[in-house]
Design a protein around this motif. Structure first.
Motif, short mmCIF file in Angstrom:
data_model
loop_
_atom_site.label_atom_id
_atom_site.label_comp_id
_atom_site.label_asym_id
_atom_site.label_seq_id
_atom_site.Cartn_x
_atom_site.Cartn_y
_atom_site.Cartn_z
N GLY A 269 -2.65 11.07 12.04
CA GLY A 269 -2.07 12.28 11.61
C GLY A 269 -3.17 13.19 11.14
N SER A 270 -2.75 14.49 11.12
CA SER A 270 -3.38 15.59 10.72
C SER A 270 -3.22 15.88 9.00
CB SER A 270 -2.97 16.89 11.62
OG SER A 270 -1.46 17.18 11.23
N ARG A 271 -2.67 15.10 8.35
CA ARG A 271 -2.59 15.46 7.07
C ARG A 271 -3.03 14.11 6.11
NH1 ARG A 271 -0.20 20.26 6.18
NH2 ARG A 271 0.04 20.03 4.11
N ILE A 272 -3.25 14.29 4.86
CA ILE A 272 -3.75 13.29 4.11
C ILE A 272 -2.86 13.00 2.81
CG2 ILE A 272 -5.44 12.09 2.43
CD1 ILE A 272 -7.64 13.36 4.28
N ARG A 273 -1.95 11.87 2.76
CA ARG A 273 -1.14 11.79 1.32
C ARG A 273 -2.13 10.92 0.49
NH1 ARG A 273 4.19 9.24 3.17
NH2 ARG A 273 2.69 7.15 3.27
N ILE A 274 -2.10 11.23 -0.84
CA ILE A 274 -2.66 10.33 -1.94
C ILE A 274 -1.58 9.41 -2.34
CG2 ILE A 274 -4.14 10.26 -4.07
CD1 ILE A 274 -5.51 11.65 -1.41
N ARG A 275 -1.92 8.14 -2.51
CA ARG A 275 -0.82 7.05 -2.70
C ARG A 275 -1.35 6.03 -3.83
NH1 ARG A 275 1.93 2.54 -0.85
NH2 ARG A 275 0.59 2.55 0.93
N ASP A 276 -0.83 5.59 -4.77
CA ASP A 276 -0.85 4.62 -5.96
C ASP A 276 -0.37 3.33 -5.40
OD1 ASP A 276 -1.92 3.02 -7.87
OD2 ASP A 276 -1.19 4.41 -9.46
N LEU A 277 -1.18 2.42 -5.03
CA LEU A 277 -0.87 1.12 -4.45
C LEU A 277 -0.28 0.18 -5.78
CD1 LEU A 277 -3.59 0.04 -2.01
CD2 LEU A 277 -1.36 1.14 -1.54
N ARG A 278 -0.83 0.69 -6.92
CA ARG A 278 -0.32 -0.20 -8.11
C ARG A 278 0.76 0.78 -8.94
NH1 ARG A 278 -3.73 -4.47 -9.39
NH2 ARG A 278 -1.87 -4.83 -10.79
N ALA A 279 1.51 1.69 -7.94
CA ALA A 279 2.52 2.56 -8.89
C ALA A 279 3.54 1.79 -9.44
CB ALA A 279 2.98 3.63 -7.80
N GLY A 280 4.17 2.23 -10.56
CA GLY A 280 5.19 1.59 -11.07
C GLY A 280 5.01 0.41 -12.06
N ASP A 281 5.75 -0.65 -12.26
CA ASP A 281 5.45 -1.85 -13.02
C ASP A 281 4.38 -2.58 -12.74
OD1 ASP A 281 7.76 -0.77 -14.61
OD2 ASP A 281 9.20 -2.31 -13.51
N ASP A 282 3.91 -2.55 -11.20
CA ASP A 282 2.85 -3.33 -10.71
C ASP A 282 1.68 -2.89 -11.31
OD1 ASP A 282 1.92 -5.12 -8.91
OD2 ASP A 282 1.12 -3.77 -7.89
N GLY A 283 1.52 -1.65 -11.99
CA GLY A 283 0.34 -1.36 -12.53
C GLY A 283 0.32 -1.37 -14.04
N ASP A 284 1.49 -1.73 -14.69
CA ASP A 284 1.69 -2.03 -16.30
C ASP A 284 1.15 -3.37 -16.94
OD1 ASP A 284 2.61 0.45 -15.68
OD2 ASP A 284 4.69 0.14 -16.33
N LEU A 285 0.67 -3.23 -18.16
CA LEU A 285 0.29 -4.43 -18.93
C LEU A 285 1.13 -4.26 -20.21
CD1 LEU A 285 -3.33 -5.40 -18.30
CD2 LEU A 285 -1.18 -6.50 -17.42
N GLU A 286 1.43 -5.30 -20.64
CA GLU A 286 2.06 -5.23 -22.19
C GLU A 286 0.96 -5.41 -23.41
OE1 GLU A 286 5.05 -7.59 -24.85
OE2 GLU A 286 5.60 -7.37 -22.79
N TYR A 287 0.75 -4.25 -24.01
CA TYR A 287 -0.13 -4.38 -25.13
C TYR A 287 0.14 -5.28 -26.36
CZ TYR A 287 -3.92 -1.37 -23.15
OH TYR A 287 -4.80 -0.68 -22.35
N GLY B 105 -6.17 7.37 0.09
CA GLY B 105 -5.49 8.19 0.99
C GLY B 105 -5.06 7.43 2.36
N GLU B 106 -3.97 8.13 2.67
CA GLU B 106 -3.29 7.63 3.96
C GLU B 106 -3.23 9.05 5.17
OE1 GLU B 106 -0.55 4.14 2.82
OE2 GLU B 106 0.48 6.06 2.49
N LEU B 107 -3.54 8.84 6.27
CA LEU B 107 -3.30 9.87 7.26
C LEU B 107 -1.61 9.77 7.66
CD1 LEU B 107 -6.08 9.06 9.86
CD2 LEU B 107 -5.88 10.79 7.98
N VAL B 108 -1.13 11.14 7.59
CA VAL B 108 0.26 11.03 7.83
C VAL B 108 0.34 12.57 8.67
CG1 VAL B 108 1.16 10.29 5.78
CG2 VAL B 108 0.68 12.44 5.60
#
Length: 420
Positions: free
Chosen positions: A93-111, A125-128
């Motif tokens: 693609g001609s554009r770049i999208r920034i994405r968090d692969l650990r978005a949501g609960d997958d990136g949380d820890l209980e302190y 970054g992903e080509l879109v």
């Protein structure tokens, strides 16, 4: 250099400050070192390597907002920092999208306080083809060290030539060749004092955006001087509406030639110069119905088709106008619908006269009917009536002619004058 020494025996005291130290060592310090190596700006966007397919990732550097934690009170802060991100092909693609692969609960820890908190981030970054935060064309490609080395090696001879022929800014070396700026411009021109200067150009153009550009925004540059071969043209093609010359004018080489192709110059009291006509007096006014003066002779077409009151009509053009616009029709015609009555009845004993082709009743200037033939029947005495009359209709002339002792249809003569 930031380091954490883990080799001591006795159990390492793992604390938040230790983790922050590790994170800065492999992210912030490493990225700043790369910036220093490449000599790039921390606010720019750079393409280190593009992603060519799903198994060949690329790398980009771009600034955007990230969340950081204040180690003193645990509060969150948003700051803009340049980040080194892996670039996924994702179909291209001609554009770049920034994405968090650990978005949501997958990136949380209980302190220890029992509250889940965002701990893990894995930004890529992903080509879109649509959407995204950036355009690929916004990123500046960076050559690798191998590419830079190869470029220097391939251009070593050119580099040496530049060193030998480099023109210093201080003017310590003279220029030995022509200077070609291409599409670039000289921001200021102020020559040193010299007895003469040479400009080799057919068109000498000038204009200032704050003056000419205010009046002619679509063409702020005008042709001030133009080399016309045997003629030097000033203000060529009237690029400026007016040309002002301050000071006295002197024409030592002007020849005095008397012929109809040359015209004098007239200068009014305000200094405006205009062309005159040979034999024409400057003080002669235009002729009017109340003022004697000069006037133009009208052409035949102007006499025939206009109502101009400023040009002169000659006998020749007047004769041409009369002969081309006047039309005469004449002849004899027989009346119809015979009746011994009808002195005022235009429906008895009548004949119709029509306008000639191309003319209308509004073009009729004069009409004269007369009796050509009258037939009598019975005794003609003092109580009989003989008449010939006509009236105008919208599209014709109606003529009635008869007598009270008529013995047949009467005939009339007529003459009509028409003018357009």
């Amino acid at each position: 250099m930031k380091r954490v020494l883990f080799g001591y025996k006795g159990g390492f005291p793992l604390e938040q400050e230790t983790l922050i130290q590790i994170q800065k060592a492999y992210s912030v310090d490493m990225l700043e070192a790369l910036f220093a190596l490449w000599g790039v700006s921390p606010t720019g966007k750079y393409l280190i390597k593009t992603a060519t397919n799903d198994t060949d990732d690329g790398w980009i550097i771009a600034p955007f907002d990230i969340t950081v934690i204040n180690p003193l009170d645990g509060s969150e802060m948003q700051i803009s920092k340049p980040q080194l991100l892996r670039l996924k092909h994702n179909g291209g693609g001609s554009r770049i999208r920034i994405r968090d692969l650990r978005a949501g609960d997958d990136g949380d820890l209980e302190y220890a306080d029992g509250q889940p908190k965002k701990v893990y981030e894995e930004l890529i970054g992903e080509l879109v083809t649509t959407g995204g935060e950036f355009l690929v064309s916004d990123f500046i490609p960076l050559d690798s060290i191998l590419e830079l080395t190869a470029g220097i090696s391939n251009n070593s001879s050119e580099i040496n030539t530049v060193k030998e022929n480099y023109l210093p800014r201080d003017g310590s070396k003279p220029m030995t060749g022509d200077l070609d700026l291409g599409s670039n411009q000289i921001s200021k021109l102020d020559t040193n004092e010299s007895f003469s200067a040479i400009v080799r150009s057919a068109d000498f153009n000038l204009g200032y955006s704050g003056r000419r550009g205010q009046i002619y925004p679509d063409r702020p540059i005008g042709r001030a001087l133009v080399d016309g071969g045997d003629t030097l043209n000033l203000n060529y093609s009237n690029d400026w509406d007016k040309t002002t010359i301050f000071g006295n004018l002197n024409f030592p080489s002007v020849q005095q030639i008397q012929n109809r192709e040359n015209v004098p110059l007239f200068i009014d009291r305000n200094g405006n110069v205009s062309k005159g006509v040979i034999g024409e007096s400057v003080i002669t006014p235009d002729a009017t119905e109340s003022v004697k003066g000069k006037a133009e002779i009208a052409t035949q077409n102007e006499v025939n088709t206009t109502f101009d009151r400023t040009r002169i009509v000659t006998p020749g053009t007047l004769r041409g106008y009369i002969s081309s616009n006047l039309r005469y029709t004449y002849g004899s015609v027989r009346t119809t619908s015979r009746s011994q009555q009808g002195f005022n009845d235009f429906n008895r004993n009548y004949a119709h006269i029509f306008p000639p082709f191309g003319y209308r009743m509004s073009n009729l200037m004069a009409f004269i009917p007369s009796i050509m033939w009258i037939q009598y029947s019975g005794d003609v005495d003092g109580n009989d009536l003989l008449y010939c009359r006509y009236t105008r209709r919208s599209d014709r002339i109606v003529v009635i002619a008869q007598n009270s002792e008529n013995g047949g249809d009467s005939w009339i003569n007529y003459l009509a004058i028409w003018r357009k």
